[in-house]
Design a protein around this motif. Structure first.
Motif, PDB file in Angstrom:
ATOM      1  N   ARG A 172      41.158 -17.113   4.495  1.00  0.00           N
ATOM      2  CA  ARG A 172      41.656 -16.108   5.469  1.00  0.00           C
ATOM      3  C   ARG A 172      41.004 -15.741   6.623  1.00  0.00           C
ATOM      4  NH1 ARG A 172      44.184 -13.673   0.688  1.00  0.00           N
ATOM      5  NH2 ARG A 172      42.325 -12.168   0.313  1.00  0.00           N
ATOM      6  N   ARG A 173      39.689 -15.995   6.465  1.00  0.00           N
ATOM      7  CA  ARG A 173      38.672 -15.737   7.424  1.00  0.00           C
ATOM      8  C   ARG A 173      38.846 -17.028   8.458  1.00  0.00           C
ATOM      9  NH1 ARG A 173      33.618 -13.309   4.102  1.00  0.00           N
ATOM     10  NH2 ARG A 173      34.764 -11.258   3.439  1.00  0.00           N
ATOM     11  N   GLU A 174      39.703 -17.953   8.240  1.00  0.00           N
ATOM     12  CA  GLU A 174      39.775 -19.132   9.026  1.00  0.00           C
ATOM     13  C   GLU A 174      38.677 -20.262   8.670  1.00  0.00           C
ATOM     14  OE1 GLU A 174      40.528 -18.421  13.201  1.00  0.00           O
ATOM     15  OE2 GLU A 174      42.609 -17.318  12.709  1.00  0.00           O
ATOM     16  N   ILE A 198      40.022 -15.462   0.352  1.00  0.00           N
ATOM     17  CA  ILE A 198      39.279 -14.559   1.177  1.00  0.00           C
ATOM     18  C   ILE A 198      38.675 -15.402   2.257  1.00  0.00           C
ATOM     19  CG2 ILE A 198      37.528 -12.666   1.376  1.00  0.00           C
ATOM     20  CD1 ILE A 198      38.030 -11.899  -1.376  1.00  0.00           C
ATOM     21  N   LEU A 199      37.997 -16.355   1.844  1.00  0.00           N
ATOM     22  CA  LEU A 199      37.213 -17.028   2.919  1.00  0.00           C
ATOM     23  C   LEU A 199      38.296 -18.143   3.879  1.00  0.00           C
ATOM     24  CD1 LEU A 199      34.034 -18.649   0.846  1.00  0.00           C
ATOM     25  CD2 LEU A 199      34.228 -16.727   2.327  1.00  0.00           C
TER      26      LEU A 199
END
Length: 1022
Positions: free
Chosen positions: A936-938, A933-934
């Motif tokens: 995917r937040r770049e 998830i993190l």
């Protein structure tokens, strides 16, 4: 998620459904049958035939072999064994698991009926039984007093009928007492004087005592039934029975014999030193053991009030007492585990209201589980209750994840309603997936068979039910309660747990430093992990294995065997010496029940008759474990040591344990000849006695019976008109009493026996000079037509799968079953075996090997299914692969846990390992999922791993601590019956603890390696 939203919007509906579940649960609990273990339905059938006074060789040749040949070809039979004892034959058929035993029993009865004409005429009727461990007696009571005849009459007329009227009682059997009998003792000199044979007297007695209807006759307008009544009305009439000679003379029985109204010689049965009659009670199938016991105990005061003042009615043993203590200890462990889980929640959540939300959900999930148990037909036993206890910690995991997310939304300023709806909906899919990974590990249990399946499928079902109930509660009740109870969490905590926050902050900082170091030294991290894994595997030889953990039920059996052929008086003398040793422990022995020559319980149930005069048995009931300083096993060892000085008998002391299934070690030797097998058994016995852990080994033919063989010379006998059968019948009549009829008086029936005086044939010389009467009336001494030889013969003979068989059995003490079994196999492989002679190791050792093999397959399938579920969840093949690395490191914890606590690997522990496969991955799922998830937040991979580790540390600690602490009471083995669940709890406690630690450190390292490979692969494709 629609279900979450509906639950939050309609609290009244949720509350009413919960109330309905609670009501159903309470009704279900009250109707659940309570027992020690689940119902065990083994496909085993038994055929028993009595053949009074026959030697084992004759029983084998004339009964066992014909039955074995007829029954051995029935479809579905796995193995067939026969045992030929003096006076009885027993055939045990073990069918393949899954066989419909009702249909098989019908075919068994048909085959027995077909072979019946081939059996001896004087053999008894065949009893065909279904072997069911649940049909063993659940309790026994004793009638004590001075007059054994009075005790037996009271038992027959008052006590047994009163006990059989109690709800749930199926049958009551009696041991001890003394029966009235009419003995007709022949005078051989008078028989010779009048030219009358014993057969003439028996036929006259049997033919005279007859009654029956012969037709009807008209009398006016009525039809009268015509009945001829020739039954005896008094003992005097028996004396006056007419015996007619061949010459036509009329004699009476009193002219030829003495008629005596007397009593049978009683088997010695003592309860705490007093003469007694012992009544054993069996329960009806499907009834509640505890409830049946309560019914009987409630009736005992009323029954005792109706007895004479000098007669006492006492409880000898009651299996429900141990069941009560075991269930109570499990309930206590459940409560303690639940309390620990709630304290952990209170510590982490810093909110009393939030803790109440979870605290309410736990009992509701448990009550719902009871309903599911009831509707599947399972019983409430230490395994199903143990499943609940093991599930307590896991049950709160789903609710914790949901609640913590709701709290986080609440802390961000959302309203109670919105926080409950959004927080629960967001993580509901993850919670469902996490629960599914735990549930799928139980699916392969359908491939398990035998005892392992009978015992542990109910446990797996209970755990599954508990987790499903907990899952439903977490996504319905928890959001609804949160929407009503959660206030501003920050205001409620108000620094009350500041010390714990500081502790968690320090812990998180320390963990971050360790994680950074592990990521920097990745190869070192992998090497240390591998080193610990190899080190734990090296502990396996020191851990050992066993089939099922031993329990402390507080019951001991002491078997005393004098040489075959010993007089009952000699056996009683030695039994009294043993009793003196036992009396030294009166302070911890509640009941001491001694039975001499009464036979064992199983023999009685199978119609095999009583034991011989060379056997005695003590059944000792100890005070509860909490009231004594030594365990049952300690007392067994002391009694064994203290009785070694008693000469003239084999004395075997063993603990009685409902949890144990057969002898730990059972070695079967097979071959064509009994004599060769006897020699081999002696060699094998000498070989295994040297092995550490072998305790009280014995063989099935270690007893020989003194025997007088009479070989009739057919040619000489024929000169006198005698055939072998006629000689045998006359010898049998003189040597043993013959029951010729039943005499009825005042509603009571008694045997009428014809016999010769015992002193007439008390020596071998008396038998040599026995006069045999020919059909022409000539009297011939037996030694003129037969030779007599004094020999030794086996006391029993066994056959297995239509070949002679010898069984060598042994207990295991001071060592584990697996190590002892391996050493036995090594020793036996080194022996020189004749052609056509083989051995196999059975008993618990064989069951353990089969169960371990099946459970290993289940474990592999479970791991595969866990991977499948995660692959579906992540829609990715590599992410589940990373998570699966938490499985091998859990083995480090399991093996170290077994080594530290001294717990051998058993099938109970193996089930724990299978459960662990579904539990340990949950923490890794949380960690890997949040890292993705993190990213995917770049966020950079390194920073994402560090941040995911810090932020997920708290929920991982919460779920791990609630699961582990909830199992600590079981892991400590607190209370009666806790030995059964202890290995499973130790497995989960140590395995989950170590796996959680490695999950936080090792999984991030593995993640980087797999991610590197994935990136290279993508670059190549690009």
């Amino acid at each position: 998620m629609r279900l979450v939203e509906t639950s939050v919007k309609r609290p009244v509906g949720v509350i009413m459904i919960v109330l309905a579940i609670i009501a159903t649960g309470f009704v279900s609990v009250q109707n659940l049958a309570i027992d020690l273990l689940p119902d065990i339905d083994l496909p085993v059938a038994v055929v028993s035939v009595s053949y009074e006074e026959a030697a084992p060789e004759d029983v084998e040749r004339q009964i066992s072999e014909p039955l074995e040949q007829a029954l051995g070809t029935i479809e579905g039979i796995d193995s067939i064994q026969t045992q030929s004892n003096t006076g009885s034959s027993t055939v045990i058929m073990m069918f393949d698991m899954g066989t419909n035993l009702d249909n098989a029993l019908l075919e068994v009865r048909e085959r027995v009926d077909q072979v019946r004409p081939m059996l001896p005429d004087d053999a008894g009727d065949a009893n065909v039984l279904r072997f069911n461990p649940n049909q063993m007696p659940i309790m026994a009571v004793s009638l004590s007093g001075e007059d054994l005849v009075q005790l037996q009459d009271l038992a027959d007329d008052q006590v047994i009928p009163a006990l059989e009227r109690q709800s749930g009682v199926a049958d009551v059997t009696m041991e001890g007492g003394q029966s009235r009998v009419i003995d007709v003792t022949l005078d051989e000199s008078k028989l010779m004087q009048y030219g009358v044979s014993a057969q003439d007297v028996m036929e006259s007695l049997g033919g005279a005592n007859q009654a029956g209807s012969v037709g009807t006759v008209r009398s006016g307008d009525e039809n009268l039934q015509v009945r001829v009544d020739g039954t005896y009305q008094s003992v005097e009439e028996i004396e006056e029975t007419i015996v007619q000679t061949e010459q036509g003379s009329i004699l009476h029985v009193s002219d030829l014999a003495t008629v005596e109204d007397t009593f049978t010689t009683p088997d010695t049965t003592l309860v705490n030193g007093q003469d007694a009659v012992v009544l054993s009670l069996m329960r009806q199938s499907g009834t509640n053991t505890v409830e049946v016991s309560d019914n009987v105990l409630d009736s005992m005061d009323e029954i005792e009030a109706s007895l004479p003042g000098d007669v006492e009615l006492d409880l000898v043993y009651d299996t429900s007492e141990f069941i009560r203590l075991s269930i109570n200890s499990v309930v206590q462990n459940i409560l303690l585990g639940g309390l620990f889980a709630i304290l952990v929640l209170l510590l982490f959540l810093k909110s009393l209201r939030a803790t109440i939300v979870i605290g309410v959900s736990i009992p509701i999930a448990i009550i719902a589980t009871f309903s599911l148990i009831y509707f599947t037909g399972e019983t409430l036993n230490i395994l199903t209750m143990g499943g609940l206890a093991l599930g307590i910690g896991m049950m709160v995991d789903s609710s914790i994840v949901i609640l913590e997310n709701i709290v986080s939304y609440r802390q961000r300023g959302y309203s109670k309603f919105e926080a409950a709806k959004l927080g629960a909906s967001e993580l509901a899919p993850a919670v469902i997936a996490s629960t599914t990974t735990t549930l799928v590990v139980f699916l392969p249990m359908v491939f398990v068979s035998g005892i392992a399946a009978e015992l542990f499928i109910p446990l797996a079902t209970t755990v599954a039910f508990a987790l499903i109930a907990a899952l439903v509660v977490s996504i319905t009740l928890v959001p609804m309660l949160s929407s009503k109870l959660l206030v501003d969490v920050n205001q409620e905590s108000n620094k009350r747990r500041y010390w714990f926050d500081r502790f968690l902050e320090r812990l998180a900082n320390g963990y971050e430093r360790v994680l950074k170091q592990a990521l920097r030294l990745r190869k070192t991290t992998l090497f240390v992990t591998l080193l610990l894994l190899v080190g734990s595997l090296l502990l396996i030889p020191f851990i050992g294995s066993e089939f099922i953990p031993e329990g402390d039920q507080g019951q001991i059996s002491v078997d005393v065997e004098t040489p075959a052929g010993s007089q009952a008086e000699r056996t009683e003398e030695i039994a009294m010496e043993v009793d003196e040793v036992i009396s030294e422990y009166d302070d911890i022995i509640r009941i001491n029940n001694l039975s001499i020559a009464g036979g064992d319980m199983m023999s009685g149930m199978m119609g095999m008759g009583g034991g011989g005069g060379n056997s005695a048995n003590f059944t000792l009931e100890l005070v509860p474990a909490s009231d004594r300083d030594m365990t049952t096993e300690d007392l067994v060892q002391e009694l064994s040591e203290n009785t070694t000085h008693i000469a003239g008998a084999d004395i075997n002391v063993s603990a009685m344990d409902d949890m144990q299934m057969g002898d730990p070690i059972s070695i079967e030797l097979q071959g064509p000849e009994h004599d060769v097998l006897n020699e081999l058994s002696t060699d094998v016995l000498a070989e295994i006695e040297e092995i550490d852990g072998i305790y009280s080994p014995s063989t099935s033919i270690d007893e020989v019976q003194p025997q007088l063989d009479i070989q009739v010379d057919s040619e000489v006998a024929a000169r006198y008109g005698l055939a072998d059968a006629l000689v045998m019948n006359q010898v049998e009549t003189r040597m043993s009493s013959q029951t010729v009829m039943r005499y009825r008086e005042d509603g009571n029936e008694m045997d009428v026996r014809v016999q010769y005086p015992e002193e007439d044939y008390d020596t071998i010389a008396d038998i040599r000079n026995m006069m045999i009467q020919s059909p022409m009336g000539m009297q011939v001494p037996l030694h003129e037509i037969a030779s007599l030889e004094h020999t030794q013969a086996p006391a029993n003979l066994q056959r297995g799968n239509q070949q002679p068989l010898v069984t060598i059995s042994s207990d295991v003490v001071g060592a584990d079953l697996g190590t002892v079994s391996s050493e036995i196999e090594e020793r036996l492989d080194g022996m020189d075996w004749p052609d056509e002679y083989t051995y196999s190791i059975g008993g618990q050792a064989e069951d353990m090997e089969e169960a371990f093999g099946e459970l290993a397959l289940v474990l592999l399938l479970s791991i595969f299914l866990v991977y499948v579920v995660m692959a579906v969840q992540f829609e990715n093949f590599l992410m589940p692969f990373i998570i699966m690395f938490s499985l091998p490191v859990s083995i480090i914890g399991v093996l170290f846990g077994y080594f530290i606590t001294g717990t051998p690997l058993s099938i109970v522990g193996f089930i724990g390992i299978i459960m662990l496969a579904g539990i340990v991955v949950n923490n890794a799922i949380v960690l890997v999922d949040y890292t993705n998830i993190l990213r995917r937040r770049e966020i950079d991979r390194y920073d994402a791993i560090i941040e995911a580790g810090r932020s997920r540390l708290r929920p991982i600690l919460m779920t791990t601590l609630t699961t582990v602490l909830a199992m600590i009471p079981l892991g400590l083995g607190l209370g009666e019956g806790a030995e059964m669940q202890q290995p499973m709890a130790v497995t989960v406690i140590f395995g989950l603890t170590i796996a959680s630690i490695f999950t936080l450190v090792l999984i991030p390292v593995i993640y980087t390696y797999v991610d590197n490979v994935s990136t290279k692969w993508k670059n190549r494709k690009a």
